[in-house]
Design a protein around this motif. Structure first.
Motif, PDB file in Angstrom:
ATOM      1  N   THR A  39     -29.512 -21.176 -10.794  1.00  0.00           N
ATOM      2  CA  THR A  39     -28.199 -20.714 -10.357  1.00  0.00           C
ATOM      3  C   THR A  39     -27.381 -20.324 -11.582  1.00  0.00           C
ATOM      4  OG1 THR A  39     -27.157 -22.896 -10.486  1.00  0.00           O
ATOM      5  CG2 THR A  39     -28.316 -22.331  -8.424  1.00  0.00           C
ATOM      6  N   SER A  40     -26.279 -19.624 -11.353  1.00  0.00           N
ATOM      7  CA  SER A  40     -25.440 -19.210 -12.486  1.00  0.00           C
ATOM      8  C   SER A  40     -24.883 -20.419 -13.233  1.00  0.00           C
ATOM      9  CB  SER A  40     -24.299 -18.316 -11.998  1.00  0.00           C
ATOM     10  OG  SER A  40     -23.522 -18.989 -11.019  1.00  0.00           O
ATOM     11  N   ASP A  41     -24.518 -21.484 -12.489  1.00  0.00           N
ATOM     12  CA  ASP A  41     -24.007 -22.693 -13.142  1.00  0.00           C
ATOM     13  C   ASP A  41     -25.110 -23.385 -13.949  1.00  0.00           C
ATOM     14  OD1 ASP A  41     -21.325 -22.623 -12.316  1.00  0.00           O
ATOM     15  OD2 ASP A  41     -21.852 -23.432 -10.356  1.00  0.00           O
ATOM     16  N   GLU A  42     -26.325 -23.434 -13.400  1.00  0.00           N
ATOM     17  CA  GLU A  42     -27.434 -24.050 -14.127  1.00  0.00           C
ATOM     18  C   GLU A  42     -27.752 -23.265 -15.392  1.00  0.00           C
ATOM     19  OE1 GLU A  42     -30.036 -26.096 -10.504  1.00  0.00           O
ATOM     20  OE2 GLU A  42     -30.297 -23.970 -10.995  1.00  0.00           O
ATOM     21  N   HIS A  43     -27.741 -21.943 -15.276  1.00  0.00           N
ATOM     22  CA  HIS A  43     -28.027 -21.111 -16.440  1.00  0.00           C
ATOM     23  C   HIS A  43     -26.984 -21.314 -17.525  1.00  0.00           C
ATOM     24  CE1 HIS A  43     -28.741 -17.506 -18.881  1.00  0.00           C
ATOM     25  NE2 HIS A  43     -29.948 -17.458 -18.326  1.00  0.00           N
ATOM     26  N   THR A  44     -25.720 -21.357 -17.116  1.00  0.00           N
ATOM     27  CA  THR A  44     -24.638 -21.569 -18.085  1.00  0.00           C
ATOM     28  C   THR A  44     -24.752 -22.948 -18.739  1.00  0.00           C
ATOM     29  OG1 THR A  44     -23.135 -20.123 -16.859  1.00  0.00           O
ATOM     30  CG2 THR A  44     -22.132 -21.688 -18.380  1.00  0.00           C
ATOM     31  N   ALA A  45     -25.025 -23.959 -17.928  1.00  0.00           N
ATOM     32  CA  ALA A  45     -25.142 -25.324 -18.450  1.00  0.00           C
ATOM     33  C   ALA A  45     -26.298 -25.435 -19.433  1.00  0.00           C
ATOM     34  CB  ALA A  45     -25.332 -26.313 -17.300  1.00  0.00           C
ATOM     35  N   LEU A  46     -27.421 -24.843 -19.087  1.00  0.00           N
ATOM     36  CA  LEU A  46     -28.585 -24.902 -19.981  1.00  0.00           C
ATOM     37  C   LEU A  46     -28.334 -24.116 -21.256  1.00  0.00           C
ATOM     38  CD1 LEU A  46     -31.501 -25.792 -20.440  1.00  0.00           C
ATOM     39  CD2 LEU A  46     -32.246 -23.722 -19.246  1.00  0.00           C
ATOM     40  N   ASP A  47     -27.721 -22.964 -21.124  1.00  0.00           N
ATOM     41  CA  ASP A  47     -27.397 -22.120 -22.281  1.00  0.00           C
ATOM     42  C   ASP A  47     -26.518 -22.880 -23.268  1.00  0.00           C
ATOM     43  OD1 ASP A  47     -27.694 -19.388 -23.349  1.00  0.00           O
ATOM     44  OD2 ASP A  47     -25.514 -19.325 -23.148  1.00  0.00           O
ATOM     45  N   ASP A  48     -25.464 -23.504 -22.763  1.00  0.00           N
ATOM     46  CA  ASP A  48     -24.561 -24.277 -23.625  1.00  0.00           C
ATOM     47  C   ASP A  48     -25.267 -25.492 -24.216  1.00  0.00           C
ATOM     48  OD1 ASP A  48     -22.567 -22.501 -23.056  1.00  0.00           O
ATOM     49  OD2 ASP A  48     -21.548 -23.780 -21.589  1.00  0.00           O
ATOM     50  N   ALA A  49     -26.117 -26.148 -23.425  1.00  0.00           N
ATOM     51  CA  ALA A  49     -26.807 -27.348 -23.895  1.00  0.00           C
ATOM     52  C   ALA A  49     -27.750 -27.037 -25.057  1.00  0.00           C
ATOM     53  CB  ALA A  49     -27.582 -27.993 -22.745  1.00  0.00           C
TER      54      ALA A  49
END
Length: 392
Positions: A112-122
């Motif tokens: 999902t877009s939120d998962e992608h953003t969270a993983l990207d930042d992590a």
């Protein structure tokens, strides 16, 4: 820059791959086997003077899938690779393998877009933390970044929920059945000067399918990070059990992307499968996964077809655009003989093993023979006429 090798069990396709690879190594090429689930390449690589890395539950070896890899001197355009360009390559590779692992473990087709953003930042947080400690980031660092390292900076509840969910998924890599294999810094180093390297994952044959796929993806990424370097010379990369790779979207997508870059890195890929219809296992006709699987077929400059069952003939004839004479040969090809489609030309090739090769490659003791053979391969055109032979 790639080959698809098809053949039913016992037709000699694996022996062909081993013969060709070992002979190419003797002519100065290098070999890498990404994930050897049967352990069939272990003795071959050792005989070539290479190194075998064994990965599995309870074994001491650990590979870090977030390893930077070997830095090439130039980028894909042939220009000198800058520090910024190298950092972006490494970051992209890390994002790709983590996405792949998550998709395999969860069964999702896309994050999902939120998962992608969270993983990207992590990944950025984990990299910054590791670099401050002068080491390489690991999946444990990413788990930390998804939870403890950033919870006070997340104000979006959906993003925070995605971070917690990803952390639970990734946890399987360092505290579940995959723990100890890919959850820390690598315990082995890659020597690009060696003629051959393989990753033996045979101890995982009894593991779950998801665990095997994660291991295959992590091993493949680690190998690819080390060999995608044109400065290290030309290398053959072998993918065994290709039918399993095309059934997972993340694995298939990673393979397609890497094959597109093979020419830039001087890599020749060999994907071994039982039959052409194995590609249909990727997805329903017209689906994106089916299209990706077919792109592997289209991008393969060499297609080798060993004996096929009658049930597979129609699909083989259609997808490879074989003529009637070629089709008629497939059910009756002798063991060790196959049709080679090189571009638009087809040849019938018999692979003849030397005595040492027969002893090294034949995994079935009952089929061993001490009969001496010549080190020669016979090449015939589609009419059965011998056109040349070459000393291996």
């Amino acid at each position: 820059m790639s080959m698809l090798l098809f053949g039913t069990v016992g037709t000699g396709k694996s022996t062909l791959a081993k013969c060709w690879c070992t002979r190419l190594v003797q002519f100065g090429k290098k070999l890498a086997v990404a994930s050897d689930l049967k352990g069939e390449w272990t003795e071959v690589v050792q005989q070539l003077g290479g190194v075998v890395i064994q990965i599995g539950t309870g074994l001491p070896t650990r590979l870090n899938p977030l390893e930077e890899g070997v830095r090439p001197s130039v980028d894909s355009m042939g220009n000198q690779l800058t520090d910024e360009g190298w950092s972006q390559m490494v970051r992209t590779r890390r994002m790709s393998i983590m996405e792949t692992v998550i998709k395999i473990l969860t069964g999702q087709e896309e994050l999902t877009s939120d998962e992608h953003t969270a993983l990207d930042d992590a990944i950025d947080h984990a990299t910054t933390r590791a670099e401050s400690e002068k080491r390489t980031p690991t999946v444990v660092d990413i788990s930390w970044a998804l939870t403890e390292g950033r919870d006070d900076t997340i104000t979006d509840e959906e993003l925070a929920r995605a971070s917690r969910s990803l952390a639970k998924t990734i946890r399987r890599l360092h505290s579940g059945d995959l723990g100890g294999m890919f959850d820390g810094e690598s315990t082995v180093t890659f020597d690009p000067s060696l003629p051959a390297v393989s990753i033996d994952t045979s101890s995982m044959r009894s593991s779950t399918q998801k665990a095997r796929r994660v291991a295959s993806a992590c091993c493949g990424t680690w190998i690819e990070a080390m060999v995608t370097n044109p400065d290290a010379g030309q290398r053959v990369v072998v993918y065994e059990e290709g039918w399993d790779s095309v059934t997972n979207r993340a694995d298939l997508q990673r393979m397609v992307e890497n094959w597109k870059l093979a020419r830039d890195y001087g890599i020749f890929n060999i994907l071994i499968m039982h039959k052409v219809t194995d590609l249909n296992m990727a997805g329903d006709s017209g689906s994106q996964m089916a299209a990706m699987a077919q792109s592997l077929l289209a991008d393969a400059d060499i297609k080798v077809i060993y004996r096929q069952d009658p049930a597979a003939l129609r699909a083989t004839t259609s997808q490879l655009e074989l003529n009637d004479k070629e089709r008629a040969q497939l059910p009756v090809l002798q063991k060790g003989t196959g049709l080679w489609r090189i571009g638009q030309k087809t040849f019938r090739v018999r692979n003849t093993r030397t005595t040492p090769e027969a002893e090294l490659f034949d995994t079935d003791q009952k089929l061993r023979t001490t009969k001496s053979v010549d080190d020669v391969s016979m090449i015939e055109d589609e009419h059965g006429h011998l056109i040349t032979d070459w000393a291996a």
